[in-house]
Design an enzyme around this catalytic site. Structure first.
Site, PDB file in Angstrom:
ATOM      1  N   ILE A  65      -8.690   3.550  -7.883  1.00 29.91           N
ATOM      2  CA  ILE A  65      -9.237   3.064  -6.621  1.00 29.91           C
ATOM      3  C   ILE A  65     -10.763   3.055  -6.657  1.00 29.91           C
ATOM      4  O   ILE A  65     -11.395   2.094  -6.212  1.00 29.91           O
ATOM      5  CB  ILE A  65      -8.706   3.892  -5.431  1.00 29.91           C
ATOM      6  CG1 ILE A  65      -7.180   3.726  -5.308  1.00 29.91           C
ATOM      7  CG2 ILE A  65      -9.392   3.478  -4.128  1.00 29.91           C
ATOM      8  CD1 ILE A  65      -6.703   2.283  -5.144  1.00 29.91           C
ATOM      9  N   SER A  75      -2.856   4.955   3.492  1.00 27.78           N
ATOM     10  CA  SER A  75      -2.374   4.644   2.139  1.00 27.78           C
ATOM     11  C   SER A  75      -2.232   3.141   1.967  1.00 27.78           C
ATOM     12  O   SER A  75      -2.231   2.382   2.942  1.00 27.78           O
ATOM     13  CB  SER A  75      -1.014   5.304   1.894  1.00 27.78           C
ATOM     14  OG  SER A  75      -0.001   4.621   2.618  1.00 27.78           O
ATOM     15  N   CYS A  76      -2.069   2.710   0.722  1.00 30.63           N
ATOM     16  CA  CYS A  76      -1.896   1.282   0.458  1.00 30.63           C
ATOM     17  C   CYS A  76      -0.632   0.766   1.135  1.00 30.63           C
ATOM     18  O   CYS A  76      -0.617  -0.353   1.670  1.00 30.63           O
ATOM     19  CB  CYS A  76      -1.872   1.007  -1.040  1.00 30.63           C
ATOM     20  SG  CYS A  76      -0.631   1.937  -1.970  1.00 30.63           S
ATOM     21  N   ASN A 101      -1.404  -3.193  -4.437  1.00 33.05           N
ATOM     22  CA  ASN A 101      -1.679  -1.832  -3.968  1.00 33.05           C
ATOM     23  C   ASN A 101      -3.035  -1.310  -4.427  1.00 33.05           C
ATOM     24  O   ASN A 101      -3.502  -0.288  -3.935  1.00 33.05           O
ATOM     25  CB  ASN A 101      -0.561  -0.878  -4.396  1.00 33.05           C
ATOM     26  CG  ASN A 101      -0.103  -1.081  -5.824  1.00 33.05           C
ATOM     27  OD1 ASN A 101       0.671  -1.998  -6.096  1.00 33.05           O
ATOM     28  ND2 ASN A 101      -0.576  -0.245  -6.733  1.00 33.05           N
TER      29      ASN A 101
END
Length: 339
Positions: A13, A149-150, A319
C-alpha cells in the site's frame, strides 16, 4: 500549494499510494520511512510484478530517493515519534505499516510534527473510519482517521446506494480476495489461523473479514445488518464482492441496476459516488480491473435476483490501486476541511 505527506511503511500500500500521488498536483510525498535499505526501496519502486514499471525516473542520492528530479527524504526509524516530520513540513502522515492502528500509537506521528494522520487499514480502537462516497461529510476535524479496508471501500458505496434507495433488511457478503503479503507461499506456521497458513498459490482459503461489520461504522443505518467472510484465491490482485441482501422495498433487478448506474454517473446522491462507484455491463474478468482507481465497479450482468426482494449483487475492486487512491482522497479531504 501541494499537501505534503510522509509515508510510514513502504510495502504494497505504501508504494501504490506513492505511485498514485505522482498523478496528483495537490499532493506531494516529501518523506518515506521504512527499515529497508534505500537502494532496495528504489528497486521495489521501479519494478512491480503487478502494476509494471514505475512511469518516471528513480535514483538514490545521499541516502535519499530522487524521483522525477525531486528529492524525498528517506529514514529508517522503528518508532514513529522519532521521524521528525516537522523538519520537512509534513502536513499529513500516511501510516502504512499496519502496526500503528490505534489513536495512542498513531499519535506518535503528531509528536513527530505531522498535523494529521491517515491509517491505511481498519482502526483497532474507536479511531473513526471514513470511506469516500459514504461518510466523508461526517468528518469533524479529527487529527487521526482511518481509511477502513479495501473491502469496506468496495462494499460500503454499493450498500449505501441499495440501502438508501430500496432499504436493506439484512445481508451477507463474501469477498473473493486476491492473495496478500500475510499469506504463505507454501504451507507454513500460522498459529491463530490454521487455514491461513496453507500455501496461497495452491488453495482457495476460507478466511474471516471484518469488512461487512465495518460498514455499520461508516453507515450507521446498516449497523448489525451485514456480516461476511472471505475466500482467499491464488491471484495476485483484484478482488470481488458478492453482496446478497433482503430488500425492504421490492424492486426489479433492472431498477436496482439503474439506481447504481445513476449513482456511478453522479446523477444522484449529490454526485458523491462519481469517481468511487463504477458500472459495467461488459463480460469482464478480474484482470480487467488491474490499475482501476475506482473502489467498487458494479457488474450488472453477474448479479441475480431470486425474487423482487432477495438479490445478489457483484462488484469488483483493485484492492491495491483503488484503495490507495482513496487514501489520497481522504488526505485531501481532511486537509481541506474548514469546519
Amino acid at each position: 500549494m501541494a499537501i505534503k505527506i510522509g509515508i510510514n511503511g513502504f510495502g504494497r500500500i505504501g508504494r501504490i499510494v506513492f505511485r498514485a500521488a505522482q498523478h496528483r498536483d495537490d499532493i506531494e510525498v516529501v518523506g518515506i520511512n521504512d527499515l529497508i535499505d534505500v537502494e532496495y526501496m528504489a528497486y521495489m519502486l521501479k519494478y512491480d510484478s503487478t502494476h509494471g514499471r514505475f512511469d518516471g525516473t528513480v535514483e538514490v542520492k545521499d541516502g535519499n530517493l530522487v524521483v522525477n528530479g525531486k528529492t524525498i527524504r528517506v529514514t529508517a526509524e522503528r518508532d514513529p515519534a522519532n521521524l521528525n516530520w516537522g523538519a520537512i513540513g509534513v502536513d499529513i502522515a500516511v501510516e502504512a505499516t499496519g502496526l500503528f492502528l490505534t489513536d495512542e500509537t498513531a499519535r506518535k506521528h503528531i509528536t513527530a510534527g505531522a498535523k494529521k494522520v491517515v491509517l491505511t487499514g481498519p482502526s483497532k480502537d474507536a479511531t473513526p473510519m471514513f470511506v469516500r462516497g459514504v461518510n466523508f461529510n461526517a468528518y469533524a476535524g479529527q487529527d487521526i482517521v482511518s481509511n477502513a479496508s479495501c473491502t469496506t471501500n468496495c462494499l460500503a458505496p454499493l450498500a449505501r446506494v441499495v440501502h438508501e434507495t430500496f432499504g436493506i433488511k439484512d445481508g451477507l457478503m463474501t469477498t473473493v480476495h486476491a492473495t496478500t503479503a500475510t499469506q504463505k507461499t507454501v504451507d507454513g506456521p500460522s498459529a491463530k489461523d490454521w487455514r491461513g497458513g496453507r500455501g496461497a498459490s495452491q488453495n482457495i482459503i476460507p478466511s474471516s473479514t471484518g469488512a461487512a461489520k465495518a460498514v455499520g461504522k461508516v453507515l450507521p443505518a446498516l449497523n448489525g445488518k451485514l456480516t461476511g467472510m472471505a475466500f482467499r484465491v491464488p491471484t495476485p490482485n483484484v478482488s470481488v464482492v458478492d453482496l446478497t441482501v433482503n430488500l425492504e422495498k421490492p424492486a426489479s433487478y433492472d431498477a436496482i441496476k439503474q439506481a447504481i448506474k445513476d449513482a456511478a454517473e453522479g446523477k444522484t446522491f449529490n454526485g458523491e459516488l462519481k469517481g468511487v462507484l463504477g458500472y459495467t455491463e461488459d463480460a469482464v474478468v478480474s484482470t480487467d480491473f488491474n490499475g482501476c482507481a475506482l473502489t467498487s465497479v458494479f457488474d450488472a450482468d453477474a448479479g441475480i435476483a431470486l425474487t423482487d426482494s432477495f438479490v445478489k449483487l457483484v462488484s469488483w475492486y483493485d484492492n491495491e490501486t483503488g484503495y490507495s487512491n482513496k487514501v489520497l482522497d481522504l488526505v485531501a479531504h481532511i486537509y481541506n476541511y474548514k469546519g
